[in-house]
Scaffold this active site. Structure first.
Site, PDB file in Angstrom:
ATOM      1  N   ARG A  85       0.818  -1.232   0.000  1.00 43.39           N
ATOM      2  CA  ARG A  85       0.000   0.000   0.000  1.00 43.39           C
ATOM      3  C   ARG A  85       0.846   1.274   0.000  1.00 43.39           C
ATOM      4  NH1 ARG A  85      -2.914  -2.962   3.824  1.00 43.39           N
ATOM      5  NH2 ARG A  85      -4.624  -4.081   2.842  1.00 43.39           N
ATOM      6  N   LYS A  90       2.494  11.736 -11.187  1.00 40.21           N
ATOM      7  CA  LYS A  90       1.578  10.901 -11.973  1.00 40.21           C
ATOM      8  C   LYS A  90       2.308   9.608 -12.321  1.00 40.21           C
ATOM      9  CE  LYS A  90      -1.366  14.208 -14.419  1.00 40.21           C
ATOM     10  NZ  LYS A  90      -1.674  14.769 -15.756  1.00 40.21           N
ATOM     11  N   GLU A 150       8.182  18.856 -24.707  1.00 45.97           N
ATOM     12  CA  GLU A 150       7.623  19.303 -23.418  1.00 45.97           C
ATOM     13  C   GLU A 150       8.279  20.624 -22.969  1.00 45.97           C
ATOM     14  OE1 GLU A 150       5.014  17.864 -22.516  1.00 45.97           O
ATOM     15  OE2 GLU A 150       5.119  15.746 -23.117  1.00 45.97           O
ATOM     16  N   LYS A 190       7.065  23.241 -13.692  1.00 48.23           N
ATOM     17  CA  LYS A 190       6.136  22.136 -13.455  1.00 48.23           C
ATOM     18  C   LYS A 190       5.827  21.986 -11.959  1.00 48.23           C
ATOM     19  CE  LYS A 190       4.582  17.609 -14.360  1.00 48.23           C
ATOM     20  NZ  LYS A 190       4.658  16.320 -15.015  1.00 48.23           N
ATOM     21  N   GLU A 247      -5.019  17.839 -10.873  1.00 47.59           N
ATOM     22  CA  GLU A 247      -5.482  18.317 -12.184  1.00 47.59           C
ATOM     23  C   GLU A 247      -6.965  18.664 -12.211  1.00 47.59           C
ATOM     24  OE1 GLU A 247      -3.573  16.421 -15.591  1.00 47.59           O
ATOM     25  OE2 GLU A 247      -5.387  16.811 -16.738  1.00 47.59           O
ATOM     26  N   ARG A 270      -3.407  22.473 -13.602  1.00 45.25           N
ATOM     27  CA  ARG A 270      -2.544  21.418 -14.175  1.00 45.25           C
ATOM     28  C   ARG A 270      -2.978  21.056 -15.600  1.00 45.25           C
ATOM     29  NH1 ARG A 270       0.275  16.303 -10.985  1.00 45.25           N
ATOM     30  NH2 ARG A 270       1.527  15.634 -12.747  1.00 45.25           N
ATOM     31  N   ASN A 290      -1.333  20.295 -20.462  1.00 49.86           N
ATOM     32  CA  ASN A 290      -1.874  19.521 -21.571  1.00 49.86           C
ATOM     33  C   ASN A 290      -1.837  20.284 -22.884  1.00 49.86           C
ATOM     34  OD1 ASN A 290      -3.779  17.170 -22.248  1.00 49.86           O
ATOM     35  ND2 ASN A 290      -3.528  17.166 -20.026  1.00 49.86           N
ATOM     36  N   HIS A 306      -1.577  18.785 -26.338  1.00 51.12           N
ATOM     37  CA  HIS A 306      -1.662  17.332 -26.154  1.00 51.12           C
ATOM     38  C   HIS A 306      -2.931  16.693 -26.726  1.00 51.12           C
ATOM     39  CE1 HIS A 306       1.898  17.683 -23.717  1.00 51.12           C
ATOM     40  NE2 HIS A 306       1.865  16.416 -23.365  1.00 51.12           N
ATOM     41  N   HIS A 321      -1.996  13.500 -28.739  1.00 47.09           N
ATOM     42  CA  HIS A 321      -2.451  12.147 -28.377  1.00 47.09           C
ATOM     43  C   HIS A 321      -3.242  11.516 -29.518  1.00 47.09           C
ATOM     44  CE1 HIS A 321      -2.034  12.992 -23.800  1.00 47.09           C
ATOM     45  NE2 HIS A 321      -0.981  12.362 -24.269  1.00 47.09           N
ATOM     46  N   HIS A 335       6.424  10.897 -28.690  1.00 42.14           N
ATOM     47  CA  HIS A 335       5.383  11.692 -28.029  1.00 42.14           C
ATOM     48  C   HIS A 335       5.693  13.193 -28.122  1.00 42.14           C
ATOM     49  CE1 HIS A 335       2.539  13.034 -24.996  1.00 42.14           C
ATOM     50  NE2 HIS A 335       3.534  13.590 -24.334  1.00 42.14           N
TER      51      HIS A 335
HETATM   52  P1  NAD Z   1      11.218   5.870 -22.471  1.00 41.37           P
HETATM   53  O1  NAD Z   1      11.238   5.686 -21.046  1.00 41.37           O
HETATM   54  O2  NAD Z   1      10.625   4.810 -23.333  1.00 41.37           O
HETATM   55  O3  NAD Z   1      12.703   6.187 -22.970  1.00 41.37           O
HETATM   56  C1  NAD Z   1      12.936   6.347 -24.349  1.00 41.37           C
HETATM   57  C2  NAD Z   1      14.050   5.398 -24.804  1.00 41.37           C
HETATM   58  O4  NAD Z   1      15.301   5.890 -24.333  1.00 41.37           O
HETATM   59  C3  NAD Z   1      13.922   3.991 -24.261  1.00 41.37           C
HETATM   60  O5  NAD Z   1      14.318   3.084 -25.253  1.00 41.37           O
HETATM   61  C4  NAD Z   1      14.927   3.967 -23.100  1.00 41.37           C
HETATM   62  O6  NAD Z   1      15.427   2.680 -22.842  1.00 41.37           O
HETATM   63  C5  NAD Z   1      16.009   4.867 -23.635  1.00 41.37           C
HETATM   64  N1  NAD Z   1      16.843   5.557 -22.675  1.00 41.37           N
HETATM   65  C6  NAD Z   1      16.548   5.980 -21.426  1.00 41.37           C
HETATM   66  N2  NAD Z   1      17.557   6.697 -20.920  1.00 41.37           N
HETATM   67  C7  NAD Z   1      18.531   6.718 -21.846  1.00 41.37           C
HETATM   68  C8  NAD Z   1      19.813   7.315 -21.916  1.00 41.37           C
HETATM   69  N3  NAD Z   1      20.282   8.081 -20.940  1.00 41.37           N
HETATM   70  N4  NAD Z   1      20.539   7.139 -23.040  1.00 41.37           N
HETATM   71  C9  NAD Z   1      20.057   6.396 -24.082  1.00 41.37           C
HETATM   72  N5  NAD Z   1      18.854   5.835 -24.079  1.00 41.37           N
HETATM   73  C10 NAD Z   1      18.080   5.992 -22.971  1.00 41.37           C
HETATM   74  O7  NAD Z   1      10.438   7.224 -22.914  1.00 41.37           O
HETATM   75  P2  NAD Z   1      10.418   8.721 -22.342  1.00 41.37           P
HETATM   76  O8  NAD Z   1      10.279   9.588 -23.530  1.00 41.37           O
HETATM   77  O9  NAD Z   1      11.488   8.964 -21.363  1.00 41.37           O
HETATM   78  O10 NAD Z   1       9.048   8.738 -21.531  1.00 41.37           O
HETATM   79  C11 NAD Z   1       7.828   8.509 -22.188  1.00 41.37           C
HETATM   80  C12 NAD Z   1       6.849   7.965 -21.183  1.00 41.37           C
HETATM   81  O11 NAD Z   1       6.644   8.938 -20.168  1.00 41.37           O
HETATM   82  C13 NAD Z   1       5.488   7.655 -21.777  1.00 41.37           C
HETATM   83  O12 NAD Z   1       5.053   6.399 -21.301  1.00 41.37           O
HETATM   84  C14 NAD Z   1       4.589   8.755 -21.234  1.00 41.37           C
HETATM   85  O13 NAD Z   1       3.261   8.346 -21.065  1.00 41.37           O
HETATM   86  C15 NAD Z   1       5.260   9.039 -19.907  1.00 41.37           C
HETATM   87  N6  NAD Z   1       4.997  10.395 -19.393  1.00 41.37           N
HETATM   88  C16 NAD Z   1       4.586  10.493 -18.111  1.00 41.37           C
HETATM   89  C17 NAD Z   1       4.358  11.745 -17.574  1.00 41.37           C
HETATM   90  C18 NAD Z   1       3.974  11.857 -16.135  1.00 41.37           C
HETATM   91  O14 NAD Z   1       3.622  12.951 -15.694  1.00 41.37           O
HETATM   92  N7  NAD Z   1       4.048  10.791 -15.371  1.00 41.37           N
HETATM   93  C19 NAD Z   1       4.571  12.897 -18.325  1.00 41.37           C
HETATM   94  C20 NAD Z   1       5.009  12.758 -19.642  1.00 41.37           C
HETATM   95  C21 NAD Z   1       5.222  11.492 -20.175  1.00 41.37           C
HETATM   96  N1  GLY Z   2       2.588  15.719 -18.083  1.00 44.65           N
HETATM   97  C1  GLY Z   2       1.453  16.433 -17.633  1.00 44.65           C
HETATM   98  C2  GLY Z   2       1.267  16.394 -16.166  1.00 44.65           C
HETATM   99  O1  GLY Z   2       2.088  15.893 -15.437  1.00 44.65           O
HETATM  100  O2  GLY Z   2       0.270  16.870 -15.700  1.00 44.65           O
END
Ligand code: NAD
Ligand code: GLY
Length: 355
Positions: A117, A139, A181, A220, A230, A234, A238, A241, A245, A256
């Site tokens: 939990r 998030k 972003e 942020k 949100e 917040r 978006n 987005h 999306h 993305h």
């Molecule tokens: P990711 O985690 O898939 O990383 C992209 C690629 O880079 C992967 O292949 C990873 O293995 C590689 N990688 C990671 N670090 C590296 C490094 N230092 N050098 C070389 N390669 C590296 O993608 P991302 O773009 O980091 O994140 C996208 C994800 O984040 C999505 O799932 C999206 O929904 C999520 N997201 C979440 C929030 C939130 O608020 N929680 C906000 C925006 C996006």
């Molecule tokens: N990436 C948008 C948020 O965290 O609200």
């Protein structure tokens, strides 16, 4: 080193985001030693690139390596992580360290929220996107088949370590993804926009990225502090987005962040014809987004994408599409337009802009 505090008043939750070169090497072992038990989650790419470094600093903490990629951000991976934590004998006083991009951060954050939990969580974002966006704000989620981020929770990390050292190995596409972003934050923050505009010729330079990351995190954190769940402000995060999306759901060619840049351009065009706005500023914002994007992608599947905008969480009905549009420097507006108009303008605007 810069420290940014995220203080959710009334909830007694404080996150510290530590940013700067050398933060990982200095702070990671200190944090691992602080908890009675630590558990490291990373992905196969980060393991290949940084596995030796992580192992040298992790003091023998158990580790789980998930396969890299969005397609693995699924409940099955989450269950495997929880199983590995149980097998390692983790207790409630332990901490999960998510070392990776946004995928590792989102799945790891959710595992920390669910295990017994809720245990502590430290985020070590290794992509530009994860440093400026996903690791901050709490998030967490996994996708469910094709539906993104539909199973999740809010789980604020105790600490985030944002070290630009990790950018050295990022492919150009992942840098562009983070810039999506960053430009979005620039559309919401007047000072950040000036900084991005002045440096538009060298947005991808490592020194510039290292300097701009803390400013993005500050923006942020400020928004999340005011509206964690949100309900209002917040939603500004978006911006661009809704369209991003929609395109992303039916075309996997771009990242993305690249779709965010395209969505931002389209939504700025929508704003120009619908609300009182600063047209000159919007032209500059669009130019900035195009610079960050590099090459203009051709053949975007706009007709197939439009219906997906109907699924956006901001919409209140099925026949209206709500977008967070830039209007003036540092200002945005939530615009609601009939779906039929959105669909028509999406193809008209993209055709006229040569996408
Ligand atoms: P990711 O985690 O898939 O990383 C992209 C690629 O880079 C992967 O292949 C990873 O293995 C590689 N990688 C990671 N670090 C590296 C490094 N230092 N050098 C070389 N390669 C590296 O993608 P991302 O773009 O980091 O994140 C996208 C994800 O984040 C999505 O799932 C999206 O929904 C999520 N997201 C979440 C929030 C939130 O608020 N929680 C906000 C925006 C996006
Ligand atoms: N990436 C948008 C948020 O965290 O609200």
């Amino acid at each position: 080193m810069q420290t940014i505090h995220l203080d959710l008043k009334g909830k007694d939750v404080v996150s510290d985001v530590l940013c700067g070169e050398g933060v990982f090497e200095r702070e990671f072992p200190r944090l691992v030693a602080r908890y009675p038990q630590s558990f490291i989650l990373t992905d196969s790419n980060v393991k290949r690139l940084y596995g030796d470094k992580i192992a040298a600093l992790a003091q023998g903490a158990p580790e789980y390596v998930m396969p890299a990629g969005e397609e693995n951000k699924q409940p099955s991976t989450l269950i495997e992580i929880l199983r590995a934590m149980a097998k390692a004998g983790m207790h409630r006083g332990g901490c999960l360290f998510a070392v990776g991009g946004g995928v590792v951060g989102d799945v790891g954050g959710l595992a920390a929220a669910l295990y017994m939990r809720g245990i502590s969580c430290v985020q070590v974002p290794t992509t530009l996107l994860a440093q400026v966006d996903s690791s901050v704000g709490g998030k967490t989620a996994v996708d469910l088949d094709d539906v993104k981020n539909v199973v999740g929770a809010f789980k604020q990390p105790g600490t985030v370590l944002a070290d630009p050292m990790f950018f050295a190995t990022l492919p150009p596409r992942e840098i562009r993804c983070g810039l999506g972003e960053i430009v979005k934050h620039g559309a919401l923050n007047a000072r950040l926009f000036d900084e991005l505009w002045e440096n538009r010729e060298h947005l991808t330079r490592p020194e510039f990225l290292a300097r701009i990351v803390p400013e993005n995190i500050r923006h942020k954190a400020d928004v999340v502090q005011k509206d964690e769940q949100e309900t209002g402000l917040r939603k500004s995060l978006n911006l661009g987005h809704t369209t991003a999306h929609a395109l992303e759901l039916c075309d996997k060619r771009l990242s993305h962040g690249e779709y965010v840049l395209i969505g931002l351009i389209f939504e700025a065009e929508i704003a120009k014809t619908r609300v009182s706005c600063d047209g000159e500023y919007l032209e500059r914002l669009e130019e900035l987004a195009l610079t960050a994007l590099g090459e203009k992608p051709r053949g975007l599947p706009v007709a197939a994408a439009a219906p997906y905008a109907r699924l956006d969480k901001k919409n209140k009905t099925n026949d209206q599409v709500v977008i967070t549009a830039p209007v003036r420097q540092g200002e945005y507006a939530l615009l609601s337009l009939p779906y039929a108009d959105y669909e028509r303008e999406l193809s008209d605007i993209f055709a006229s802009m040569g996408f």
